[in-house]
Design an enzyme around this catalytic site. Structure first.
Site, PDB file in Angstrom:
ATOM      1  N   HIS A  17     -44.319 -32.721  15.168  1.00  0.00           N
ATOM      2  CA  HIS A  17     -44.043 -33.296  13.935  1.00  0.00           C
ATOM      3  C   HIS A  17     -44.769 -34.616  13.608  1.00  0.00           C
ATOM      4  O   HIS A  17     -45.414 -34.475  12.380  1.00  0.00           O
ATOM      5  CB  HIS A  17     -42.445 -34.001  14.146  1.00  0.00           C
ATOM      6  N   LYS A  41     -27.333 -24.921  11.740  1.00  0.00           N
ATOM      7  CA  LYS A  41     -27.724 -25.624  12.948  1.00  0.00           C
ATOM      8  C   LYS A  41     -26.714 -26.595  13.151  1.00  0.00           C
ATOM      9  O   LYS A  41     -26.310 -27.390  12.180  1.00  0.00           O
ATOM     10  CB  LYS A  41     -29.136 -26.211  13.115  1.00  0.00           C
ATOM     11  N   ARG A  90     -46.913 -23.184  13.622  1.00  0.00           N
ATOM     12  CA  ARG A  90     -47.313 -23.144  15.092  1.00  0.00           C
ATOM     13  C   ARG A  90     -48.166 -21.754  15.512  1.00  0.00           C
ATOM     14  O   ARG A  90     -49.156 -21.629  15.464  1.00  0.00           O
ATOM     15  CB  ARG A  90     -46.235 -23.406  15.865  1.00  0.00           C
ATOM     16  N   SER A 128     -38.254 -28.641  18.821  1.00  0.00           N
ATOM     17  CA  SER A 128     -37.278 -29.802  19.285  1.00  0.00           C
ATOM     18  C   SER A 128     -36.477 -29.057  20.028  1.00  0.00           C
ATOM     19  O   SER A 128     -35.668 -29.877  21.116  1.00  0.00           O
ATOM     20  CB  SER A 128     -36.262 -29.781  17.796  1.00  0.00           C
TER      21      SER A 128
HETATM   22  P1  ADP Z   1     -36.709 -26.642  10.611  1.00  0.00           P
HETATM   23  O1  ADP Z   1     -35.301 -27.184  11.264  1.00  0.00           O
HETATM   24  O2  ADP Z   1     -36.704 -26.599   9.389  1.00  0.00           O
HETATM   25  O3  ADP Z   1     -37.575 -25.515  11.638  1.00  0.00           O
HETATM   26  P2  ADP Z   1     -38.109 -28.511  12.278  1.00  0.00           P
HETATM   27  O4  ADP Z   1     -37.713 -29.987  12.266  1.00  0.00           O
HETATM   28  O5  ADP Z   1     -38.051 -27.961  13.543  1.00  0.00           O
HETATM   29  O6  ADP Z   1     -37.458 -27.736  11.071  1.00  0.00           O
HETATM   30  O7  ADP Z   1     -39.461 -28.674  11.889  1.00  0.00           O
HETATM   31  C1  ADP Z   1     -40.239 -29.112  10.568  1.00  0.00           C
HETATM   32  C2  ADP Z   1     -41.639 -28.560  10.354  1.00  0.00           C
HETATM   33  O8  ADP Z   1     -42.249 -28.941  11.143  1.00  0.00           O
HETATM   34  C3  ADP Z   1     -41.525 -26.890  10.193  1.00  0.00           C
HETATM   35  O9  ADP Z   1     -42.699 -26.775   9.487  1.00  0.00           O
HETATM   36  C4  ADP Z   1     -42.128 -26.731  11.627  1.00  0.00           C
HETATM   37  O10 ADP Z   1     -42.758 -25.541  11.872  1.00  0.00           O
HETATM   38  C5  ADP Z   1     -42.968 -27.816  11.977  1.00  0.00           C
HETATM   39  N1  ADP Z   1     -43.382 -28.114  13.290  1.00  0.00           N
HETATM   40  C6  ADP Z   1     -42.300 -28.300  14.227  1.00  0.00           C
HETATM   41  N2  ADP Z   1     -42.954 -28.450  15.522  1.00  0.00           N
HETATM   42  C7  ADP Z   1     -43.991 -28.346  15.378  1.00  0.00           C
HETATM   43  C8  ADP Z   1     -45.323 -28.616  16.076  1.00  0.00           C
HETATM   44  N3  ADP Z   1     -45.150 -28.745  17.307  1.00  0.00           N
HETATM   45  N4  ADP Z   1     -46.547 -28.600  15.469  1.00  0.00           N
HETATM   46  C9  ADP Z   1     -46.738 -28.474  14.223  1.00  0.00           C
HETATM   47  N5  ADP Z   1     -45.501 -28.266  13.176  1.00  0.00           N
HETATM   48  C10 ADP Z   1     -44.520 -27.955  13.854  1.00  0.00           C
END
Ligand code: ADP
Length: 157
Positions: A17, A41, A90, A128
Protein backbone atom coordinates in the site's frame (compact mmCIF):
# COMPACT_ATOMS: atom_id res chain seq x y z
CA UNK A 1 -5.08 20.60 -8.76
CA UNK A 2 -5.24 16.85 -9.47
CA UNK A 3 -6.59 14.95 -6.50
CA UNK A 4 -6.83 11.18 -6.37
CA UNK A 5 -8.52 8.96 -3.84
CA UNK A 6 -6.77 5.74 -2.80
CA UNK A 7 -9.51 3.62 -1.19
CA UNK A 8 -9.21 0.34 0.67
CA UNK A 9 -9.64 -1.49 3.95
CA UNK A 10 -5.98 -1.21 5.03
CA UNK A 11 -6.38 -3.91 7.69
CA UNK A 12 -3.47 -3.21 8.23
CA UNK A 13 -1.59 -0.94 5.81
CA UNK A 14 1.30 -2.86 4.19
CA UNK A 15 4.49 -1.94 2.35
CA UNK A 16 2.57 -2.67 -0.87
CA UNK A 17 0.00 0.00 0.00
CA UNK A 18 2.73 2.43 1.05
CA UNK A 19 4.49 1.89 -2.27
CA UNK A 20 1.33 2.76 -4.22
CA UNK A 21 0.72 5.83 -2.02
CA UNK A 22 4.32 7.02 -2.47
CA UNK A 23 4.25 6.59 -6.23
CA UNK A 24 0.79 8.18 -6.41
CA UNK A 25 2.02 11.20 -4.44
CA UNK A 26 4.62 11.79 -7.14
CA UNK A 27 2.02 11.64 -9.91
CA UNK A 28 -0.80 13.66 -8.35
CA UNK A 29 -0.98 16.95 -6.45
CA UNK A 30 -2.93 15.39 -3.62
CA UNK A 31 -3.56 11.78 -2.54
CA UNK A 32 -6.38 11.08 -0.13
CA UNK A 33 -6.09 7.63 1.43
CA UNK A 34 -9.64 6.70 2.34
CA UNK A 35 -10.55 3.81 4.60
CA UNK A 36 -13.89 2.54 3.39
CA UNK A 37 -16.12 0.50 5.60
CA UNK A 38 -16.48 -2.78 3.78
CA UNK A 39 -19.68 -4.53 4.77
CA UNK A 40 -18.36 -7.95 3.70
CA UNK A 41 -15.25 -7.89 5.87
CA UNK A 42 -14.95 -7.92 9.62
CA UNK A 43 -11.74 -6.00 10.27
CA UNK A 44 -9.03 -7.16 12.71
CA UNK A 45 -8.12 -3.56 13.51
CA UNK A 46 -10.69 -0.92 14.47
CA UNK A 47 -11.28 1.96 12.07
CA UNK A 48 -9.53 4.34 14.49
CA UNK A 49 -6.49 2.08 14.73
CA UNK A 50 -6.29 1.65 10.94
CA UNK A 51 -6.46 5.42 10.45
CA UNK A 52 -3.78 5.96 13.10
CA UNK A 53 -1.46 3.38 11.49
CA UNK A 54 -1.90 4.92 8.02
CA UNK A 55 -1.29 8.45 9.37
CA UNK A 56 1.93 7.32 11.06
CA UNK A 57 3.10 5.55 7.89
CA UNK A 58 2.54 8.53 5.57
CA UNK A 59 3.43 11.44 7.84
CA UNK A 60 6.64 12.05 5.87
CA UNK A 61 4.76 12.58 2.60
CA UNK A 62 3.49 16.12 2.38
CA UNK A 63 0.65 15.79 -0.12
CA UNK A 64 -1.07 12.77 1.44
CA UNK A 65 -4.20 13.01 3.59
CA UNK A 66 -5.96 10.25 5.46
CA UNK A 67 -9.71 9.99 5.87
CA UNK A 68 -12.54 7.47 6.20
CA UNK A 69 -15.96 7.18 4.63
CA UNK A 70 -19.07 5.11 4.94
CA UNK A 71 -20.92 5.01 1.67
CA UNK A 72 -20.33 5.09 -2.05
CA UNK A 73 -16.82 5.90 -3.15
CA UNK A 74 -18.01 8.02 -6.08
CA UNK A 75 -20.04 10.18 -3.68
CA UNK A 76 -16.99 10.63 -1.49
CA UNK A 77 -14.87 11.55 -4.54
CA UNK A 78 -17.39 14.26 -5.43
CA UNK A 79 -17.21 15.82 -1.97
CA UNK A 80 -13.43 16.05 -2.36
CA UNK A 81 -13.59 17.34 -5.91
CA UNK A 82 -11.56 14.31 -7.00
CA UNK A 83 -11.98 12.69 -10.39
CA UNK A 84 -9.41 9.95 -10.03
CA UNK A 85 -9.54 6.71 -8.07
CA UNK A 86 -6.15 5.09 -7.57
CA UNK A 87 -5.85 1.31 -7.17
CA UNK A 88 -2.99 -1.15 -7.09
CA UNK A 89 -2.85 -4.29 -9.19
CA UNK A 90 -0.90 -7.29 -7.97
CA UNK A 91 -1.68 -10.39 -9.98
CA UNK A 92 -4.13 -11.44 -12.65
CA UNK A 93 -6.36 -12.56 -9.80
CA UNK A 94 -6.85 -8.89 -8.80
CA UNK A 95 -7.89 -7.95 -12.29
CA UNK A 96 -11.40 -9.38 -12.42
CA UNK A 97 -12.49 -7.73 -9.21
CA UNK A 98 -10.83 -4.43 -10.01
CA UNK A 99 -12.29 -4.45 -13.51
CA UNK A 100 -15.80 -4.98 -12.14
CA UNK A 101 -15.36 -2.30 -9.51
CA UNK A 102 -13.99 0.25 -11.97
CA UNK A 103 -16.87 -0.49 -14.36
CA UNK A 104 -19.42 -0.13 -11.55
CA UNK A 105 -17.92 3.15 -10.38
CA UNK A 106 -17.92 4.41 -13.95
CA UNK A 107 -21.59 3.55 -14.34
CA UNK A 108 -22.36 5.31 -11.05
CA UNK A 109 -20.48 8.40 -12.09
CA UNK A 110 -19.29 9.38 -15.52
CA UNK A 111 -16.81 11.77 -14.03
CA UNK A 112 -14.49 9.42 -12.18
CA UNK A 113 -11.59 7.64 -13.78
CA UNK A 114 -9.88 4.66 -12.15
CA UNK A 115 -6.11 4.55 -12.53
CA UNK A 116 -4.06 1.42 -11.77
CA UNK A 117 -0.46 1.17 -10.71
CA UNK A 118 1.30 -2.18 -11.04
CA UNK A 119 2.69 -3.50 -7.81
CA UNK A 120 6.43 -3.74 -7.38
CA UNK A 121 7.42 -7.37 -7.88
CA UNK A 122 8.66 -7.76 -4.32
CA UNK A 123 5.19 -6.87 -3.04
CA UNK A 124 3.16 -8.78 -5.60
CA UNK A 125 2.20 -11.53 -3.17
CA UNK A 126 1.72 -9.22 -0.22
CA UNK A 127 -1.75 -8.66 1.18
CA UNK A 128 -3.17 -7.49 4.49
CA UNK A 129 -4.64 -10.94 5.10
CA UNK A 130 -1.21 -12.54 4.53
CA UNK A 131 0.33 -10.14 7.05
CA UNK A 132 -2.36 -10.98 9.61
CA UNK A 133 -1.87 -14.71 9.09
CA UNK A 134 1.95 -14.65 9.31
CA UNK A 135 1.86 -12.34 12.36
CA UNK A 136 -0.63 -14.60 14.09
CA UNK A 137 1.66 -17.58 13.59
CA UNK A 138 4.67 -15.71 14.92
CA UNK A 139 6.46 -15.17 11.60
CA UNK A 140 8.70 -12.23 10.77
CA UNK A 141 6.67 -9.46 9.14
CA UNK A 142 9.20 -6.66 9.60
CA UNK A 143 9.71 -6.23 5.85
CA UNK A 144 5.99 -6.43 5.06
CA UNK A 145 4.56 -3.49 7.03
CA UNK A 146 5.89 0.04 7.62
CA UNK A 147 8.43 0.04 10.50
CA UNK A 148 6.46 2.67 12.43
CA UNK A 149 3.49 0.35 12.90
CA UNK A 150 5.36 -2.90 13.49
CA UNK A 151 4.68 -2.72 17.25
CA UNK A 152 0.93 -2.68 16.63
CA UNK A 153 1.13 -6.08 14.97
CA UNK A 154 1.71 -7.76 18.35
CA UNK A 155 -2.02 -7.54 18.99
CA UNK A 156 -2.56 -10.06 16.19
CA UNK A 157 -0.71 -12.82 18.02
P1 ADP B 1 -9.62 -3.85 -0.51
O1 ADP B 1 -10.09 -4.27 0.83
O2 ADP B 1 -10.50 -2.89 -1.24
O3 ADP B 1 -9.08 -4.97 -1.38
P2 ADP B 1 -6.99 -3.21 0.37
O4 ADP B 1 -6.81 -2.33 1.53
O5 ADP B 1 -6.66 -4.66 0.53
O6 ADP B 1 -8.40 -2.94 -0.19
O7 ADP B 1 -6.15 -2.64 -0.85
C1 ADP B 1 -6.38 -1.37 -1.37
C2 ADP B 1 -5.77 -1.27 -2.74
O8 ADP B 1 -4.38 -1.54 -2.65
C3 ADP B 1 -6.30 -2.26 -3.76
O9 ADP B 1 -6.33 -1.63 -5.02
C4 ADP B 1 -5.29 -3.35 -3.76
O10 ADP B 1 -5.24 -4.03 -5.00
C5 ADP B 1 -4.02 -2.57 -3.53
N1 ADP B 1 -2.95 -3.39 -2.94
C6 ADP B 1 -3.05 -4.21 -1.88
N2 ADP B 1 -1.88 -4.82 -1.62
C7 ADP B 1 -1.01 -4.37 -2.56
C8 ADP B 1 0.36 -4.64 -2.88
N3 ADP B 1 1.06 -5.53 -2.18
N4 ADP B 1 0.91 -4.00 -3.94
C9 ADP B 1 0.19 -3.13 -4.65
N5 ADP B 1 -1.11 -2.84 -4.44
C10 ADP B 1 -1.71 -3.45 -3.40
Amino acid sequence: MKTCIYPGSFDPITMGHLDIITRGSEMFDRVIVCVLTNTQKKPSFSLEKRLEMIRKSVEHIENVEVDSYQGLLVDYAKTKNAKIILRGLRAVSDFENEFAMAAMNRSLSDEVETVFLMTRTEYSFLSSSMVREVAKLGGDISSLVPKKILGEMDTLK
